[in-house]
Design an enzyme around this catalytic site. Structure first.
Site, mmCIF file in Angstrom:
data_model
loop_
_atom_site.group_PDB
_atom_site.id
_atom_site.type_symbol
_atom_site.label_atom_id
_atom_site.label_comp_id
_atom_site.label_asym_id
_atom_site.label_seq_id
_atom_site.Cartn_x
_atom_site.Cartn_y
_atom_site.Cartn_z
ATOM 1 N N ARG A 18 0.801 -1.223 0.000
ATOM 2 C CA ARG A 18 0.000 0.000 0.000
ATOM 3 C C ARG A 18 0.837 1.278 0.000
ATOM 4 N NH1 ARG A 18 -2.474 -3.225 3.862
ATOM 5 N NH2 ARG A 18 -1.579 -1.989 5.563
ATOM 6 N N LYS B 80 14.749 -11.035 0.454
ATOM 7 C CA LYS B 80 16.136 -10.598 0.237
ATOM 8 C C LYS B 80 16.176 -9.179 -0.315
ATOM 9 C CE LYS B 80 18.781 -14.318 1.041
ATOM 10 N NZ LYS B 80 20.018 -14.401 1.798
ATOM 11 N N GLU C 246 19.781 -17.861 -5.305
ATOM 12 C CA GLU C 246 19.316 -18.060 -3.940
ATOM 13 C C GLU C 246 18.562 -19.377 -3.803
ATOM 14 O OE1 GLU C 246 19.408 -17.058 -0.145
ATOM 15 O OE2 GLU C 246 20.133 -15.680 -1.670
ATOM 16 N N ASP C 247 19.000 -20.206 -2.863
ATOM 17 C CA ASP C 247 18.279 -21.428 -2.476
ATOM 18 C C ASP C 247 18.056 -22.398 -3.635
ATOM 19 O OD1 ASP C 247 18.328 -20.601 0.093
ATOM 20 O OD2 ASP C 247 16.233 -20.051 0.248
ATOM 21 N N ASN D 299 21.964 -28.051 -3.826
ATOM 22 C CA ASN D 299 23.435 -28.124 -3.773
ATOM 23 C C ASN D 299 24.043 -28.479 -5.127
ATOM 24 O OD1 ASN D 299 23.350 -27.529 -1.092
ATOM 25 N ND2 ASN D 299 23.800 -29.589 -0.376
ATOM 26 N N ALA E 274 28.091 -30.876 4.726
ATOM 27 C CA ALA E 274 29.153 -30.788 3.719
ATOM 28 C C ALA E 274 28.584 -30.326 2.380
ATOM 29 C CB ALA E 274 29.831 -32.151 3.563
ATOM 30 N N GLU F 235 26.578 -26.884 0.130
ATOM 31 C CA GLU F 235 27.055 -25.629 -0.455
ATOM 32 C C GLU F 235 27.489 -24.621 0.603
ATOM 33 O OE1 GLU F 235 23.872 -23.251 -2.437
ATOM 34 O OE2 GLU F 235 22.604 -24.930 -1.892
ATOM 35 N N ASN G 21 19.103 -22.428 9.373
ATOM 36 C CA ASN G 21 17.834 -21.701 9.475
ATOM 37 C C ASN G 21 16.679 -22.595 9.058
ATOM 38 O OD1 ASN G 21 18.784 -19.046 10.221
ATOM 39 N ND2 ASN G 21 19.639 -18.874 8.160
ATOM 40 N N ASN H 196 24.089 -13.435 10.334
ATOM 41 C CA ASN H 196 23.047 -13.181 9.351
ATOM 42 C C ASN H 196 23.678 -12.688 8.053
ATOM 43 O OD1 ASN H 196 20.793 -12.123 7.940
ATOM 44 N ND2 ASN H 196 19.714 -11.811 9.869
#
Length: 549
Positions: free
Chosen positions: A62, A154, A226-227, A230, A283, A285, A391, A436
């Site tokens: 908004r 992000k 991102e994410d 591996n 073990a 990334e 996380n 972080n």
């Protein structure tokens, strides 16, 4: 009868408004509302976290400037809502809380047409893209298109932490299917109902995406991976890093923030990084990214690569990474495969045999830094280093309270998600450091955008936060600056990186700013409202009346 039915439904509606989906099974049955609610039973804590996220992101939709002012003025309290750990919960519920699109969804069915999809994005001055394929969202696994919450979160931090203009940021989710059985059966799932395409078509799609981005926005457009799983994360980093302006935050950002924590611990211990021995739980990334950056830091201190690698050990779900073990290893792990040191069947055995000065958890498997592991680290080291970096919070290898209490407050602790300060029996209050990635990627991104870097070297990530910590903060247990200072931390990081890339001839934006700090501070986005008035001014000394003789 109609009135009775209306009264009955009104009563049920009032009851359900009291707790929503937090009614227990017994309550639902006794109150006559069983079947009127979905079967999931939520806790009030879950409802609180999710509704905070929904409310904040609603403000962003908004009133964008108000959103960023609210976020920046209480960043320490609100970052865990728009980013980890709450963003993980939001991703799992993405199909249920979706209000309006905040990025681009590109599917494998769109192959051959990605440029036209980019043309549909309303902003034309994109400088930074964060892209995921949703395969490995935090420690939650394959969430398919629900992973879109990560690029959105992000890029919120690109703006809040580093002042990058929000219209310059583009979140993207690449949908090639999901192997998550629950999502494939979920009628509310928003992505393709198919298993992940792992054929050559997938690689061709990512190639086309990269080419389309630079064709549309320019060669120096930052593309942050991102994410990704591996097996793809390392592959794509190696494939694209010399051709595009790209980095992988899970590999390089996590590595940089972990190294910063180790260097802060070095200030406390007075012990150089070359004298540490590090044992990883995990073990993949993240572990390999951290390990390689530690090796680089050790080499900067004069140690050979071979000697530095001997200082680093890894333990994954199959056990210790050693020569001749029955399970296959990844080619990226080869530098950290060592001769078998003896009978190691558990992580506790590995701690007792290897005798590390630091353990770093990046497995995403939960509380595997057991009480016995923590006690063993405390007995082996006067000041053990314990980093539980997985996380979200539920996946952390241990809690801050366990780490501090079981080592009598001697350990140097950091976590990936936030933990509250811990009060010890002797009256001390220790504040756990949060390792972080937000300390790293916004500042690096700002520097890359402003300097016109076209290829991002690993050496950029050696620029650390250690000189931004005061002695008082170190004495409180902190290994990282307070999150309340994150804007200044990010700007200082950007200044260091801009100075570095110009000094190494890696920058392509000219003329080179003489005062780099002043230049960076002058271009960060202003969260204050713009005036909608046109420029208005007077004509001093001018009369609009006719001259009378």
């Amino acid at each position: 009868p109609v009135k009775d039915a209306q009264t009955h439904m009104y009563t049920h509606s009032r009851r359900m408004k009291c707790k929503g989906m937090a009614f227990t099974l017994k309550e639902r049955q006794i109150l006559g509302i069983h079947g009127l609610l979905p079967p999931k039973i939520e806790t009030q804590d879950t409802q609180v976290h999710l509704n905070r996220y929904i409310y904040l992101m609603g403000i962003q939709e908004r009133n964008e400037r108000l959103f960023y002012r609210v976020l920046m003025e209480d960043i320490e309290a609100l970052m865990p809502i728009v980013y980890t750990p709450t963003v993980g919960l939001a991703c799992t519920q993405y199909g249920h809380i979706f209000r309006r699109p905040k990025g681009l969804f590109i599917t494998i069915k769109d192959q051959g047409h990605i440029r036209s999809i980019l043309d549909n994005w309303p902003e034309t001055s994109v400088k930074a893209v964060v892209v995921t394929d949703g395969e490995r969202i935090l420690g939650l696994g394959d969430l398919g298109v629900y992973g879109m919450g990560i690029p959105v979160g992000k890029l919120c931090l690109y703006t809040a932490c580093a002042g990058i203009r929000p219209e310059s940021c583009l979140p993207v989710c690449i949908d090639v299917g999901t192997d998550n059985e629950k999502l494939l059966r979920d009628p509310f799932y928003m992505g393709l109902y198919q298993r992940r395409d792992r054929s050559q078509r997938y690689d061709d799609l990512i190639d086309e995406f990269m080419e389309a981005v630079v064709d549309k926005y320019g060669q120096d457009t930052l593309i942050q991976f991102e994410d990704f799983g591996n097996h793809n994360a390392f592959r794509f980093l190696k494939k694209y890093r010399e051709k595009y302006c790209t980095f992988n935050d899970d590999i390089q950002g996590t590595a940089s923030v972990a190294l910063a924590g180790l260097l802060a611990a070095q200030r406390v211990l007075g012990k150089p990084i070359t004298e540490h021995k590090v044992l990883f739980l995990g073990a993949g990334e993240a572990a390999l990214g951290i390990a390689n950056l530690i090796v680089m830091a050790m080499m900067e201190s004069g140690m050979s690569q071979a000697e530095a690698r001997k200082k680093i050990w890894m333990f994954d779900k199959y056990g210790l990474l050693v020569k001749g073990r029955a399970y296959e290893t990844d080619s990226n792990q080869e530098g950290f495969i060592h001769p078998d040191p003896g009978d190691v069947k558990s992580f506790l055995d590995a701690v007792n045999v290897i005798k590390p000065t630091a353990i770093i958890g990046v497995s995403g498997a939960g509380r595997l830094f057991t009480h016995d592991v923590i006690r063993a680290m405390g007995s082996l080291n006067e000041r053990p280093i314990i980093f539980a970096l997985s996380n979200p919070t539920a996946k952390a290898e241990c809690t801050a309270e366990d780490a501090y209490s079981l080592t009598q407050g001697r350990c140097l602790f950091a976590s990936g998600s936030p933990f509250a300060p811990v009060s010890l029996e002797d009256g001390r209050i220790l504040t756990p450091g949060q390792g972080n990635n937000a300390y790293i990627f916004p500042g690096v991104a700002l520097a890359v955008i402003l300097s016109g870097v076209r290829h991002i070297s690993d050496t950029v990530f050696l620029e650390t936060l250690v000189d931004q910590l005061t002695d008082e903060e170190l004495s409180q247990g902190r290994l990282y600056p307070p999150l309340s200072n994150i804007r200044e931390v990010s700007l200082q990081m950007a200044i260091k990186v801009v100075e570095y890339v110009y000094s190494k001839g890696m920058a392509f934006r000219y003329p080179e700013p003489v005062d780099k700090e002043a230049y960076i501070r002058s271009v960060v986005w202003n969260i204050n409202y713009d005036s909608f008035l046109p420029e208005i001014y007077d004509w001093p000394g001018v009369s609009h009346s006719p001259v009378v003789d």
